[in-house]
Design an enzyme around this catalytic site. Sequence first.
Site, PDB file in Angstrom:
ATOM      1  CG  ASP A 112     -36.249 -20.761 -24.344  1.00 23.70           C
ATOM      2  OD1 ASP A 112     -36.342 -20.216 -23.227  1.00 23.70           O
ATOM      3  OD2 ASP A 112     -35.337 -20.494 -25.149  1.00 23.70           O
ATOM      4  CG  ASP A 128     -36.484 -15.974 -21.834  1.00 24.49           C
ATOM      5  OD1 ASP A 128     -35.404 -15.870 -21.219  1.00 24.49           O
ATOM      6  OD2 ASP A 128     -36.718 -16.887 -22.648  1.00 24.49           O
TER       7      ASP A 128
END
Length: 155
Positions: A112, A128
Site C-alpha cells: 500500500d 484498492d
Amino acid sequence: MFLYYIFAAVIIGIDQWTKYLTVTHIPLHDVVEVVPGVLSWMYLQNSGAAWSILEGQMWFFYLITLVVVGVIIYYLQKYGKNSRLLSIALAFILAGAVGNFIDRLRIEYVVDMIRLEFIDFPIFNVADMSLSIGVALMLLYVVLDETDKKRKSQQ
C-alpha cells in the site's frame, strides 16, 4: 467481452507498476509528499485488509479472491453483453481483486502506498481504488436497473 479483460489487465499492470516503483524507491514507512497537506506516498506492507483487519489470514484472502474472481468471470460472460456499465464495473472489481491477489501470492502481503493527508483513511493502492470504483459503478448499475424495471412495469 475480450475488451473488458484487456481493460482489467491494464489496471492490474498499473497497480503492479506503482507497487514496484514504491518498493524499489521508497524505504518501508517513509513518506514522500506529493501535494503537501493533501496527498503523499508512504510504503506500507499490509498482511490484512483495510485498517489491517484479518491480518495474517492469507488462507481467507486466497479463498475469497478465488471465489470473487470466479463469480466475476461468470457474470461478465453471462450478463456483460447486456450492459456496458455492468461490464466496466466487473472489470474494475476483477482488476482490483487480482492486483492484490498477486501481491499476496508473491510476497504474502499487499503493498500500500497512497495516503490522503486530509482525512483519516487507510493507506491504499491502485487495486484498492479499482475495487472501490467497481463497487460504486455496480451500485449505480443496480439503481439504474431497478429504476428502469419500475418505469417499464408502470407502462
